[in-house]
Structures are given as structure tokens and as C-alpha cells.
Enzyme design. Structure first.
Site, mmCIF file in Angstrom:
data_model
loop_
_atom_site.group_PDB
_atom_site.id
_atom_site.type_symbol
_atom_site.label_atom_id
_atom_site.label_comp_id
_atom_site.label_asym_id
_atom_site.label_seq_id
_atom_site.Cartn_x
_atom_site.Cartn_y
_atom_site.Cartn_z
ATOM 1 N N LYS A 1 5.956 -4.847 22.921
ATOM 2 C CA LYS A 1 5.099 -3.771 22.399
ATOM 3 C C LYS A 1 5.816 -2.908 21.371
ATOM 4 C CE LYS A 1 4.122 -1.789 26.279
ATOM 5 N NZ LYS A 1 4.859 -2.638 27.203
ATOM 6 N N ARG B 1 -2.896 4.670 30.948
ATOM 7 C CA ARG B 1 -2.335 3.778 31.970
ATOM 8 C C ARG B 1 -3.249 3.640 33.179
ATOM 9 N NH1 ARG B 1 3.915 3.391 31.780
ATOM 10 N NH2 ARG B 1 4.307 4.252 29.752
ATOM 11 N N ARG C 1 17.839 -7.896 27.686
ATOM 12 C CA ARG C 1 17.869 -6.560 27.097
ATOM 13 C C ARG C 1 18.778 -5.643 27.920
ATOM 14 N NH1 ARG C 1 12.261 -3.378 26.314
ATOM 15 N NH2 ARG C 1 12.613 -2.677 28.439
ATOM 16 N N ARG D 1 19.875 0.253 29.883
ATOM 17 C CA ARG D 1 18.759 0.727 30.718
ATOM 18 C C ARG D 1 18.894 0.170 32.123
ATOM 19 N NH1 ARG D 1 13.003 0.478 27.720
ATOM 20 N NH2 ARG D 1 12.438 0.670 29.908
ATOM 21 N N ARG E 1 8.520 -3.687 38.279
ATOM 22 C CA ARG E 1 7.885 -3.036 37.120
ATOM 23 C C ARG E 1 6.711 -3.868 36.608
ATOM 24 N NH1 ARG E 1 12.346 -2.550 32.954
ATOM 25 N NH2 ARG E 1 10.721 -1.640 31.654
#
Length: 195
Positions: free
Chosen positions: A14, A89, A128, A134, A146
Site C-alpha cells: 500500500k 478500518r 522488511r 519494526r 496482524r
């Protein structure tokens, strides 16, 4: 005015594709996270209200977020359109956004959902995690949680927009260029080429 919601689970691309869309079509990026940080940083009444909730570890109420979105829309009257990132959301947020946009004499034009197989998402996020720092990308269990959370919460939002014929799935597991070409096919009809 073209208003786009770009959907997709964590790792679907995204962020990358939003940047490509903004560059090609001249839409304004409307990220609720960025809005919150900006309003808090500028000590606006909405920002101070949001900070109260965040300081207690609570989610910022929808009406406060909608107020921030309204301010952003008013601040950009000449916009060709907006790309919504991180909002809505939930179905309640989608309904509130629809009401706000109706008041502004506009609407969501299309919801494009980047569809990526779960094994590919997990691979992307773990890769990532090796470089992003992260913590939510570092563990396969957290990544899977998630993705499940995304599907549980956002599936009803997809259903909401599908009722109005505004929800489209886009194959999201090709190269960045291939995926952008598919998104562009959907958007060219709505926006036209950026001159």
C-alpha cells in the site's frame, strides 16, 4: 474529484503504491497517522483532544479523526482528489466518512484492494523486518496475527463499499511495476492521466 481508498493487508504494498498513485495522478495523501501527528504537533483543538486519548493508550474516537479529515478536505479545495490511507478500518468509520464526503458534495469513488497470498505477505514482512527495525515485522506469529486482524476488521468495510459497486480487487503479488499498471488501469478511467 476522485477519492480512493487503497486497501490491503500488511505487506501488500500500500505504501509503495500510494506514492506511485500520488505522483502519477496528483491526489493528496490523507494518512490518518500523519494527520494525528500534524494536529498534535500544531496543538490544534482536535490535536489536543486526540492527544488526551493517545496519552491514555486509547484509540482516538472516530469523530475526532473525521474532524481532522474534514479540516484536511477544507484546506485543499482545489484538490483533484484524495487517497485515504489507514482509514476507514471499520464499517462505522466508513459510514462516518461517507456522511462527511456527502456534506462536502463528493464521495468515495473506488476502493482498490491489493490481493496478495498470505505466504507472500509473511515473506515480505519478515524480509522488511530484517531492515526496518519494526518490531511488528520481526516475528512470524505477530505478522500472522496482524494479517488475521486485518481480515477480521476490514472485510466488513469491503462489504460496505461492495454494496455500492465501489470495491475492486487488484492482483498485488507481481512486481511493483506490474501492480501499478493494474492499479492505473482502474484509475485511468476515473482520474485520467496526470498532465
Amino acid at each position: 474529484m476522485v477519492n480512493l481508498i487503497l486497501f490491503g493487508p500488511p505487506g501488500s504494498g500500500k505504501g509503495t503504491q500510494s506514492a506511485n498513485i500520488i505522483q502519477k495522478y496528483g491526489l493528496i495523501h490523507l494518512s490518518t497517522g500523519d494527520l494525528l501527528r500534524s494536529e498534535i504537533g500544531n496543538k490544534t483543538p482536535l490535536g489536543l483532544e486526540a492527544k488526551k486519548f493517545m496519552d491514555q493508550g486509547l484509540l482516538v474516537p472516530d469523530e475526532v479523526v473525521i474532524g481532522m479529515i474534514s479540516s484536511k478536505l477544507e484546506a485543499n479545495p482545489e484538490a483533484r482528489g484524495f487517497i485515504f490511507d489507514g482509514f476507514p478500518r471499520t464499517t462505522a468509520q466508513a459510514e462516518a466518512l461517507d456522511k462527511l464526503l456527502t456534506l462536502k458534495k463528493t464521495a468515495i469513488s473506488v476502493v482498490l484492494s491489493l490481493e496478495v497470498p498470505e505466504d507472500e505477505l509473511i515473506k515480505r514482512l519478515l524480509n522488511r523486518g530484517l531492515t526496518s527495525g519494526r518490531s511488528d515485522d520481526a516475528s512470524e506469529e505477530v505478522v500472522k496475527a496482524r494479517i488475521v486482524e486485518y481480515h477480521n476488521k476490514t472485510a466488513p468495510v469491503a462489504d460496505h463499499y461492495a454494496k455500492f459497486g465501489k470495491f475492486k480487487k487488484v492482483k498485488g503479488d507481481g512486481t511493483e511495476e506490474e501492480v501499478f499498471e493494474l492499479l492505473s488501469k482502474e484509475l485511468d478511467e476515473l482520474v485520467g492521466e496526470r498532465v
